[in-house]
Design an enzyme around this catalytic site. Structure first.
Site, PDB file in Angstrom:
ATOM      1  N   CYS A 189       3.149  -3.353   3.993  1.00 33.61           N
ATOM      2  CA  CYS A 189       2.403  -2.107   4.376  1.00 33.61           C
ATOM      3  C   CYS A 189       2.981  -1.577   5.507  1.00 33.61           C
ATOM      4  O   CYS A 189       4.122  -1.782   5.740  1.00 33.61           O
ATOM      5  CB  CYS A 189       0.832  -2.686   4.757  1.00 33.61           C
ATOM      6  SG  CYS A 189       0.678  -3.695   6.305  1.00 33.61           S
TER       7      CYS A 189
ATOM      8  N   HIS B  24       6.782 -30.960   8.975  1.00 34.16           N
ATOM      9  CA  HIS B  24       6.248 -29.583   8.622  1.00 34.16           C
ATOM     10  C   HIS B  24       5.006 -29.619   7.533  1.00 34.16           C
ATOM     11  O   HIS B  24       4.230 -28.952   7.519  1.00 34.16           O
ATOM     12  CB  HIS B  24       7.285 -28.665   8.337  1.00 34.16           C
ATOM     13  CG  HIS B  24       8.330 -28.434   9.347  1.00 34.16           C
ATOM     14  ND1 HIS B  24       8.355 -27.940  10.493  1.00 34.16           N
ATOM     15  CD2 HIS B  24       9.544 -28.933   9.196  1.00 34.16           C
ATOM     16  CE1 HIS B  24       9.283 -27.963  11.180  1.00 34.16           C
ATOM     17  NE2 HIS B  24      10.202 -28.524  10.506  1.00 34.16           N
TER      18      HIS B  24
ATOM     19  N   HIS C 245      10.131 -23.983   8.041  1.00 37.10           N
ATOM     20  CA  HIS C 245       8.940 -24.872   8.634  1.00 37.10           C
ATOM     21  C   HIS C 245       7.573 -24.428   8.079  1.00 37.10           C
ATOM     22  O   HIS C 245       6.782 -25.421   8.174  1.00 37.10           O
ATOM     23  CB  HIS C 245       9.053 -24.288  10.074  1.00 37.10           C
ATOM     24  CG  HIS C 245      10.322 -24.944  10.948  1.00 37.10           C
ATOM     25  ND1 HIS C 245      10.521 -24.783  12.102  1.00 37.10           N
ATOM     26  CD2 HIS C 245      11.453 -25.381  10.593  1.00 37.10           C
ATOM     27  CE1 HIS C 245      11.546 -25.312  12.429  1.00 37.10           C
ATOM     28  NE2 HIS C 245      12.051 -25.911  11.679  1.00 37.10           N
TER      29      HIS C 245
ATOM     30  N   THR D 245       2.774  -1.737   8.807  1.00 39.72           N
ATOM     31  CA  THR D 245       3.199  -2.462   9.936  1.00 39.72           C
ATOM     32  C   THR D 245       3.464  -3.826   9.547  1.00 39.72           C
ATOM     33  O   THR D 245       4.162  -4.872  10.308  1.00 39.72           O
ATOM     34  CB  THR D 245       2.028  -2.752  11.163  1.00 39.72           C
ATOM     35  OG1 THR D 245       0.984  -3.135  10.422  1.00 39.72           O
ATOM     36  CG2 THR D 245       1.431  -1.463  11.629  1.00 39.72           C
TER      37      THR D 245
ATOM     38  N   ASP E 251       0.794  -1.321   0.006  1.00 38.91           N
ATOM     39  CA  ASP E 251       0.056   0.073   0.078  1.00 38.91           C
ATOM     40  C   ASP E 251       0.889   1.088  -0.112  1.00 38.91           C
ATOM     41  O   ASP E 251       2.171   1.016  -0.148  1.00 38.91           O
ATOM     42  CB  ASP E 251      -1.011  -0.077   1.147  1.00 38.91           C
ATOM     43  CG  ASP E 251      -0.270   0.046   2.419  1.00 38.91           C
ATOM     44  OD1 ASP E 251       0.925   0.143   2.559  1.00 38.91           O
ATOM     45  OD2 ASP E 251      -0.771   0.337   3.532  1.00 38.91           O
TER      46      ASP E 251
HETATM   47  C1  RB5 Z   1      -1.790   2.568   6.427  1.00 40.27           C
HETATM   48  O1  RB5 Z   1      -1.876   3.851   7.262  1.00 40.27           O
HETATM   49  C2  RB5 Z   1      -1.647   1.505   7.688  1.00 40.27           C
HETATM   50  O2  RB5 Z   1      -2.635   1.275   8.460  1.00 40.27           O
HETATM   51  C3  RB5 Z   1      -1.306   0.205   6.735  1.00 40.27           C
HETATM   52  O3  RB5 Z   1      -0.239   0.251   6.151  1.00 40.27           O
HETATM   53  C4  RB5 Z   1      -1.024  -1.145   7.624  1.00 40.27           C
HETATM   54  O4  RB5 Z   1       0.024  -0.639   8.447  1.00 40.27           O
HETATM   55  C5  RB5 Z   1      -2.028  -1.766   8.008  1.00 40.27           C
HETATM   56  O5  RB5 Z   1      -1.768  -2.962   8.668  1.00 40.27           O
END
Ligand code: RB5
Length: 149
Positions: free
Chosen positions: A70, A138, A103, A72, A13
């Site tokens: 993304c 596994h 695994h 996180t 994203d």
């Molecule tokens: C975008 O702001 C953020 O929420 C997205 O990139 C991600 O971290 C969501 O899991």
């Protein structure tokens, strides 16, 4: 490790876009073929859209492995793992990446773009692609992933 017969699909994203571009360029410099499933700018967007494109690329055999990024790494992992046959693993150390492949037979490595530099990502990518699935016990556990009630 580098093998230009292996195509790696990438998706992110907006929050993962800067690291995705760096990772894509690094993979190309290492001799891998890449398939960019978007997004293509830092304009705000929704990570499931691009997770689904990445999953379709793998399940359609247009790539062997994927990289999902993304902010996180969590949201894109959740979206990817809705697809049967996709095993996405969020990794932030080389050892986690190695074990995800050995695994869990992870076919997508997911990374937290807002919490990782390219310099931190490179050893993780190397560990992931140098590892091989160990099968045996596994494989039995992976088979059970799809055995829903
Ligand atoms: C975008 O702001 C953020 O929420 C997205 O990139 C991600 O971290 C969501 O899991």
């Amino acid at each position: 490790m580098p093998d230009d017969t292996i195509t790696i699909a990438l998706a992110s994203d907006h929050a993962g876009y800067p690291l995705k571009v760096q990772v894509l360029n690094w993979l190309n410099s290492q001799g891998f073929a890449t398939l960019d499933c978007g997004t293509y700018s830092e304009e705000r967007c929704d990570y499931p859209v691009y997770a689904h494109k990445l999953a379709e690329a793998l399940l359609g055999q247009r790539a062997l492995f994927g990289i999902g990024i993304c902010g996180t790494g969590n949201g894109i992992s959740m979206a990817l793992n809705r697809h049967r046959g996709i095993r996405a693993a969020l990794c932030w150390t080389p050892e986690l990446a190695q074990l995800a492949h050995e695994h869990n037979n992870a076919n997508v490595l997911t990374l937290p773009g807002r919490f990782m530099t390219l310099e931190q990502a490179i050893p993780i990518l190397e560990a992931f692609f140098q590892a091989t699935f160990q099968a045996g016990r596994h494989q039995r556990r992976i088979d059970q992933l799809d055995q829903l009630q």
